[in-house]
Write a protein that holds these residues in place. Structure first.
Motif, PDB file in Angstrom:
ATOM      1  N   LEU A  41      -1.762   3.563  -8.618  1.00 51.97           N
ATOM      2  CA  LEU A  41      -0.697   2.964  -7.804  1.00 51.97           C
ATOM      3  C   LEU A  41      -0.937   3.159  -6.314  1.00 51.97           C
ATOM      4  N   LEU A  42      -1.663   4.212  -5.939  1.00 52.34           N
ATOM      5  CA  LEU A  42      -2.083   4.303  -4.536  1.00 52.34           C
ATOM      6  C   LEU A  42      -3.053   3.168  -4.215  1.00 52.34           C
ATOM      7  N   PHE A  44      -3.113   0.238  -5.615  1.00 50.94           N
ATOM      8  CA  PHE A  44      -2.316  -0.993  -5.502  1.00 50.94           C
ATOM      9  C   PHE A  44      -1.667  -1.084  -4.120  1.00 50.94           C
ATOM     10  N   SER A  45      -1.041  -0.015  -3.704  1.00 53.26           N
ATOM     11  CA  SER A  45      -0.253  -0.098  -2.473  1.00 53.26           C
ATOM     12  C   SER A  45      -1.129  -0.108  -1.224  1.00 53.26           C
ATOM     13  N   LEU A  46      -2.337   0.438  -1.363  1.00 53.16           N
ATOM     14  CA  LEU A  46      -3.258   0.525  -0.235  1.00 53.16           C
ATOM     15  C   LEU A  46      -4.153  -0.713  -0.119  1.00 53.16           C
ATOM     16  N   ALA A  47      -4.117  -1.572  -1.118  1.00 49.58           N
ATOM     17  CA  ALA A  47      -5.068  -2.695  -1.191  1.00 49.58           C
ATOM     18  C   ALA A  47      -5.093  -3.571   0.064  1.00 49.58           C
ATOM     19  N   PRO A  48      -3.931  -3.833   0.717  1.00 49.51           N
ATOM     20  CA  PRO A  48      -4.016  -4.656   1.929  1.00 49.51           C
ATOM     21  C   PRO A  48      -4.847  -4.019   3.043  1.00 49.51           C
ATOM     22  N   HIS A  49      -5.086  -2.710   2.951  1.00 52.62           N
ATOM     23  CA  HIS A  49      -5.898  -2.019   3.953  1.00 52.62           C
ATOM     24  C   HIS A  49      -7.349  -1.865   3.513  1.00 52.62           C
TER      25      HIS A  49
END
Lengths: 192, 192
Positions: A41-42, A44-49
């Protein structure tokens, strides 16, 4: 069907492999199964970076399986020096055994994901390795350096260990963590 | 970047949400974070037995987020009767709060995955629900019915609760579990 069940019950053992960090607010140590969930899930949430065009789904699967070898070897803290090659060989033997409980095509897919993470050469593997190295740092930064202090780990050792993989896989995350680590040093959150 | 970190540290609380079953060989109760990890890998290994054409990656993401509402509500055993709608409303409020820590597009994607699982109408959601219902049964079948016996749960209640979702999402798995549950009844592994 029995092969699936044998596999998933074997995986249950990862819930008993403990790490050096404690979940926030809990007295027990984290285990590698819940750690793997959080990494997915990190990612997933970090993917835009992350690098554009990254295959997030493959990254997630990589993170879900990357610690399974610890079922046979146990967790070794990232800061332990020496014995690295022997440990990796033992983990590889372990994942071959465990993934080998599944039919051949699935076993091969999981082994390829595990090796991709270990090799760390694809964009997805670099991102996954950045996520794996960053998560315990983020917990320590929220935890007054609990596992650094308990294990006598200093600022320089942390930076030497995590900077290259985090910077390679997610430069924006490294910029953030870099600044936070310097604050943590001023606050005395390191073991030495 | 701070939004990502706030989110992943909030997720840490799921490691403290305990369920009624114990990991095999351990004395403590399972938590919802490690449970979610295991479900993702059960879905992977069971995929050849699911509807053809299923999107496994979406199924995995659904399973990784489906229990996050329990951070605010705690786990309620599947066999508790009554209060179901209130609990689901509370879980929905919780996931809106927690996913809402992320930027809007990511929050919306996670909320859509959570709702898809709850609605249970797509092939992926039916498969994910089958996996979620099957895992504690598989652990109980390997554990002499530990959570059934501790909580006074009888054979008929288990079948009434798990048959329809498992059969709908993975018929081959239900055929296997059906036979194993009947054996378990003969062995006295149920609470009543």
């Amino acid at each position: 069907m029995q092969t699936v069940i044998d596999f998933v019950l074997e995986l249950d053992k990862l819930k008993g492999v403990t790490r050096k960090i404690k979940p926030l607010g809990l007295e027990r140590y984290e285990n590698s199964a819940e750690h793997s969930w959080q990494l997915a899930l990190l990612a997933f949430s970090l993917a835009p970076h992350a690098d554009s065009g990254i295959d997030l789904d493959r990254t997630i699967k990589m993170l879900l399986v990357h610690d399974i070898g610890e079922i046979d070897t146990g967790d070794t803290m990232a800061f332990v020096e020496g014995g690295w090659e022997e440990r990796k060989a033992a983990e590889q033997a372990a994942v071959k055994r465990i993934f080998g409980l599944l039919p051949q095509a699935q076993a091969a897919e999981l082994l390829a994901l595990w090796r991709e993470f270990e090799d760390g050469t694809t964009a997805e593997a670099r991102f996954a390795n950045a996520v794996d190295r960053a998560m315990p740092v983020l917990l320590n930064l929220a935890n007054d350096g609990q596992s650094w202090r308990e294990n006598g780990i200093g600022y320089e050792r942390v930076v030497a260990r995590v900077r290259a993989p985090i910077e390679a896989g997610c430069p924006a995350l490294w910029r953030h963590i870099d600044a936070r680590l310097q604050e943590a040093r001023q606050r005395g959150w390191f073991g030495i």
